[in-house]
Write a protein that holds these residues in place. Structure first.
Motif, PDB file in Angstrom:
ATOM      1  N   SER A  82     -42.529 -80.022 -28.080  1.00 59.39           N
ATOM      2  CA  SER A  82     -43.136 -80.103 -26.750  1.00 59.39           C
ATOM      3  C   SER A  82     -43.130 -78.703 -26.122  1.00 59.39           C
ATOM      4  O   SER A  82     -42.477 -77.785 -26.621  1.00 59.39           O
ATOM      5  N   ILE A  83     -43.821 -78.576 -25.020  1.00 57.51           N
ATOM      6  CA  ILE A  83     -43.888 -77.294 -24.297  1.00 57.51           C
ATOM      7  C   ILE A  83     -42.478 -76.823 -23.920  1.00 57.51           C
ATOM      8  O   ILE A  83     -42.184 -75.633 -23.960  1.00 57.51           O
ATOM      9  N   ASP A  84     -41.605 -77.752 -23.548  1.00 56.12           N
ATOM     10  CA  ASP A  84     -40.241 -77.376 -23.139  1.00 56.12           C
ATOM     11  C   ASP A  84     -39.372 -76.927 -24.305  1.00 56.12           C
ATOM     12  O   ASP A  84     -38.281 -76.406 -24.096  1.00 56.12           O
ATOM     13  N   ASP A  85     -39.843 -77.130 -25.542  1.00 55.14           N
ATOM     14  CA  ASP A  85     -39.077 -76.741 -26.736  1.00 55.14           C
ATOM     15  C   ASP A  85     -39.335 -75.296 -27.151  1.00 55.14           C
ATOM     16  O   ASP A  85     -38.739 -74.822 -28.112  1.00 55.14           O
ATOM     17  N   ILE A  86     -40.269 -74.605 -26.472  1.00 55.68           N
ATOM     18  CA  ILE A  86     -40.633 -73.258 -26.907  1.00 55.68           C
ATOM     19  C   ILE A  86     -40.279 -72.212 -25.849  1.00 55.68           C
ATOM     20  O   ILE A  86     -40.158 -72.531 -24.660  1.00 55.68           O
ATOM     21  N   VAL A  87     -40.117 -70.992 -26.300  1.00 53.51           N
ATOM     22  CA  VAL A  87     -40.106 -69.825 -25.408  1.00 53.51           C
ATOM     23  C   VAL A  87     -40.891 -68.733 -26.135  1.00 53.51           C
ATOM     24  O   VAL A  87     -40.739 -68.546 -27.339  1.00 53.51           O
ATOM     25  N   ILE A  88     -41.790 -68.086 -25.397  1.00 54.76           N
ATOM     26  CA  ILE A  88     -42.643 -67.048 -25.974  1.00 54.76           C
ATOM     27  C   ILE A  88     -42.243 -65.698 -25.394  1.00 54.76           C
ATOM     28  O   ILE A  88     -42.139 -65.543 -24.174  1.00 54.76           O
ATOM     29  N   ILE A  89     -42.014 -64.738 -26.277  1.00 56.74           N
ATOM     30  CA  ILE A  89     -41.578 -63.389 -25.886  1.00 56.74           C
ATOM     31  C   ILE A  89     -42.758 -62.434 -26.054  1.00 56.74           C
ATOM     32  O   ILE A  89     -43.358 -62.384 -27.130  1.00 56.74           O
ATOM     33  N   TYR A  90     -43.061 -61.685 -25.008  1.00 56.36           N
ATOM     34  CA  TYR A  90     -44.200 -60.769 -25.077  1.00 56.36           C
ATOM     35  C   TYR A  90     -44.027 -59.593 -24.133  1.00 56.36           C
ATOM     36  O   TYR A  90     -43.218 -59.626 -23.211  1.00 56.36           O
ATOM     37  N   ASP A  91     -44.808 -58.547 -24.382  1.00 62.33           N
ATOM     38  CA  ASP A  91     -44.787 -57.331 -23.580  1.00 62.33           C
ATOM     39  C   ASP A  91     -45.503 -57.562 -22.253  1.00 62.33           C
ATOM     40  O   ASP A  91     -46.453 -58.322 -22.172  1.00 62.33           O
ATOM     41  N   ASP A  92     -45.029 -56.871 -21.208  1.00 64.16           N
ATOM     42  CA  ASP A  92     -45.620 -57.020 -19.887  1.00 64.16           C
ATOM     43  C   ASP A  92     -45.772 -55.657 -19.224  1.00 64.16           C
ATOM     44  O   ASP A  92     -44.770 -54.959 -18.992  1.00 64.16           O
ATOM     45  N   LEU A  93     -47.010 -55.289 -18.924  1.00 66.95           N
ATOM     46  CA  LEU A  93     -47.313 -54.011 -18.276  1.00 66.95           C
ATOM     47  C   LEU A  93     -46.776 -53.936 -16.847  1.00 66.95           C
ATOM     48  O   LEU A  93     -46.551 -52.843 -16.325  1.00 66.95           O
ATOM     49  N   ASP A  94     -46.604 -55.091 -16.205  1.00 66.40           N
ATOM     50  CA  ASP A  94     -46.243 -55.109 -14.793  1.00 66.40           C
ATOM     51  C   ASP A  94     -44.738 -55.018 -14.531  1.00 66.40           C
ATOM     52  O   ASP A  94     -44.318 -55.025 -13.372  1.00 66.40           O
ATOM     53  N   LEU A  95     -43.956 -54.945 -15.578  1.00 70.50           N
ATOM     54  CA  LEU A  95     -42.508 -54.744 -15.427  1.00 70.50           C
ATOM     55  C   LEU A  95     -42.159 -53.359 -15.951  1.00 70.50           C
ATOM     56  O   LEU A  95     -42.758 -52.892 -16.918  1.00 70.50           O
ATOM     57  N   PRO A  96     -41.173 -52.693 -15.338  1.00 63.27           N
ATOM     58  CA  PRO A  96     -40.771 -51.376 -15.839  1.00 63.27           C
ATOM     59  C   PRO A  96     -40.219 -51.470 -17.263  1.00 63.27           C
ATOM     60  O   PRO A  96     -39.726 -52.530 -17.671  1.00 63.27           O
ATOM     61  N   PRO A  97     -40.307 -50.380 -18.020  1.00 63.47           N
ATOM     62  CA  PRO A  97     -39.824 -50.405 -19.409  1.00 63.47           C
ATOM     63  C   PRO A  97     -38.395 -50.952 -19.518  1.00 63.47           C
ATOM     64  O   PRO A  97     -37.492 -50.486 -18.830  1.00 63.47           O
ATOM     65  N   GLY A  98     -38.262 -51.990 -20.352  1.00 64.89           N
ATOM     66  CA  GLY A  98     -36.949 -52.566 -20.622  1.00 64.89           C
ATOM     67  C   GLY A  98     -36.530 -53.702 -19.708  1.00 64.89           C
ATOM     68  O   GLY A  98     -35.582 -54.422 -20.004  1.00 64.89           O
ATOM     69  N   LYS A  99     -37.219 -53.915 -18.615  1.00 62.28           N
ATOM     70  CA  LYS A  99     -36.865 -55.014 -17.702  1.00 62.28           C
ATOM     71  C   LYS A  99     -37.304 -56.326 -18.346  1.00 62.28           C
ATOM     72  O   LYS A  99     -38.421 -56.434 -18.861  1.00 62.28           O
ATOM     73  N   ILE A 100     -36.422 -57.330 -18.356  1.00 68.90           N
ATOM     74  CA  ILE A 100     -36.825 -58.638 -18.868  1.00 68.90           C
ATOM     75  C   ILE A 100     -36.840 -59.647 -17.728  1.00 68.90           C
ATOM     76  O   ILE A 100     -36.056 -59.547 -16.778  1.00 68.90           O
ATOM     77  N   ARG A 101     -37.755 -60.589 -17.823  1.00 66.20           N
ATOM     78  CA  ARG A 101     -37.891 -61.618 -16.802  1.00 66.20           C
ATOM     79  C   ARG A 101     -38.260 -62.917 -17.490  1.00 66.20           C
ATOM     80  O   ARG A 101     -39.228 -62.973 -18.245  1.00 66.20           O
ATOM     81  N   LEU A 102     -37.468 -63.969 -17.248  1.00 65.41           N
ATOM     82  CA  LEU A 102     -37.744 -65.291 -17.807  1.00 65.41           C
ATOM     83  C   LEU A 102     -38.425 -66.138 -16.744  1.00 65.41           C
ATOM     84  O   LEU A 102     -38.023 -66.099 -15.576  1.00 65.41           O
ATOM     85  N   ARG A 103     -39.448 -66.882 -17.162  1.00 67.37           N
ATOM     86  CA  ARG A 103     -40.179 -67.755 -16.245  1.00 67.37           C
ATOM     87  C   ARG A 103     -40.517 -69.054 -16.963  1.00 67.37           C
ATOM     88  O   ARG A 103     -40.717 -69.060 -18.166  1.00 67.37           O
TER      89      ARG A 103
END
Length: 186
Positions: A82-103
């Motif tokens: 299901s959708i709740d069984d996954i987490v997708i990790i990807y690059d984000d231009l809108d965060l400073p280098p190295g900052k991680i954010r889970l949503r």
């Protein structure tokens, strides 16, 4: 079963590019657990392992970034995830280098791998780990920037953040996504 998906482009040409931080986090998880991506199906490399009583699937799409959803959806269907069984990790231009954010959900923000995933899954409400790569300085086009390597001065913080992102994934193997968000979105 929980499924951790790192987005990136296949092949040695893209190995250390900003666009491949999702692959880099998967590689760190493989390294620390001494696992290998030993299966290939539906345009993806993956492995299924056990952590305690939980089954964990680690996955790298073999499609190029813009078609990531074409690898994710069929593998989710095959394993009845299901959708709740996954987490997708990807690059984000809108965060400073190295900052991680889970949503727990969000739009694609111009990211073509996430756009493809939203199109294939029919929803934008899936857990994700955004990994900051910052924006290009000056007139560099975004495609050139994301397909380039990290600046030398950013490499230590990127390595540390890859480990932190892998720590968040390890935590999610045993806790709820909400708990992991509370711990890692500091």
């Amino acid at each position: 079963m929980k499924c951790i998906i790192g987005l990136g482009n296949p092949g040695p040409k893209y190995e250390n590019t900003r666009h491949n931080v999702g692959f880099m986090v998967i590689d760190e998880l493989l390294r620390r657990h001494n696992w290998k991506l030993d299966k290939e199906k539906y345009k993806a490399q993956y492995t299924v392992e056990h952590v305690g009583s939980e089954k964990v699937l680690l996955m790298k799409p073999l499609t190029y970034m813009n078609l990531s959803g074409e690898a994710i959806r069929p593998l989710m269907e095959y394993y009845n995830l299901s959708i709740d069984d996954i987490v997708i990790i990807y690059d984000d231009l809108d965060l400073p280098p190295g900052k991680i954010r889970l949503r727990k959900k969000g739009g694609h923000g111009g990211h073509n791998g996430i756009r493809s995933t939203i199109d294939q899954l029919g929803t934008k409400e899936f857990p994700r780990l955004r990994f900051g790569i910052g924006r290009p300085e000056g007139p560099m086009p975004v495609p050139d920037y994301v397909l380039g390597s990290f600046q030398k001065e950013n490499v230590p913080v990127i390595k540390e953040s890859i480990e932190r992102a892998a720590d968040a994934c390890d935590s999610w193997m045993e806790h709820s996504f909400a708990e992991v968000m509370n711990e890692f979105n500091q």
